[in-house]
Enzyme design. Structure first.
Site, PDB file in Angstrom:
ATOM      1  N   CYS A  47      -2.172  74.103  97.493  1.00 15.02           N
ATOM      2  CA  CYS A  47      -1.998  75.120  96.633  1.00 15.02           C
ATOM      3  C   CYS A  47      -0.886  76.029  97.037  1.00 15.02           C
ATOM      4  O   CYS A  47      -0.748  76.491  98.223  1.00 15.02           O
ATOM      5  CB  CYS A  47      -3.548  75.769  96.567  1.00 15.02           C
ATOM      6  SG  CYS A  47      -4.779  74.801  96.008  1.00 15.02           S
ATOM      7  N   VAL A  48      -0.204  76.643  96.271  1.00 19.29           N
ATOM      8  CA  VAL A  48       0.878  77.560  96.445  1.00 19.29           C
ATOM      9  C   VAL A  48       0.195  78.936  97.026  1.00 19.29           C
ATOM     10  O   VAL A  48       0.569  79.428  98.123  1.00 19.29           O
ATOM     11  CB  VAL A  48       1.703  77.854  95.261  1.00 19.29           C
ATOM     12  CG1 VAL A  48       2.727  78.954  95.600  1.00 19.29           C
ATOM     13  CG2 VAL A  48       2.606  76.501  95.039  1.00 19.29           C
TER      14      VAL A  48
END
Length: 142
Positions: A47-48
């Site tokens: 996940c960013v």
């Protein structure tokens, strides 16, 4: 809130700005995650944004354990996605989790066209983390 209620609410909102606001509001309904749960073990890779999923296994259910989750993110829209995901998965048995295609539900809502590729990858990572937990719980119960 149920996924059917979320689906009905989405159907009432034609504009994507309104839908994003609704998703952000859903994120505000998440149960608070204690600071200690913001750990490396609970962090979702891929996940960013910063995303944490904390699992609790309830073994008091007669047939199969129930998986319960707390989730959090440093991004408002991602908190909303977590809220939708936990509506589908938290409090369910591993078999129920594995039989539910969360990505199909998100696609039905139109997220495929309205999430950045990075957010879509993060969503897939969250779904896979929960499905992996379900597979492990099922194997442990056998």
């Amino acid at each position: 809130m149920t996924i059917a209620e979320i689906r009905d609410n989405f159907a009432l909102l034609d504009d994507w700005d309104d839908r994003y606001r609704y998703v952000i509001e859903l994120g505000r309904t998440l149960d608070p995650m204690p600071a200690a749960e913001h750990s490396t073990a609970n962090k979702v890779q891929g996940c960013v944004s910063q995303v944490w999923l904390s699992k609790r296994v309830d073994r008091s259910h007669a047939d199969e354990p129930l998986l319960n989750y707390l989730g959090d993110s440093d991004a408002h829209i991602v908190r909303g996605l977590i809220a939708i995901l936990l509506t589908m998965y938290s409090g369910h048995t591993p078999r129920e989790i594995l039989s539910t295609d969360a990505l199909a539900v998100f696609n039905e809502f139109g997220f495929r066209e309205h999430l950045t590729p990075q957010r879509s990858n993060g969503l897939r990572a969250m779904v896979e983390r929960i499905r992996s937990d379900a597979r492990e719980a099922l194997a442990a119960a056998s």
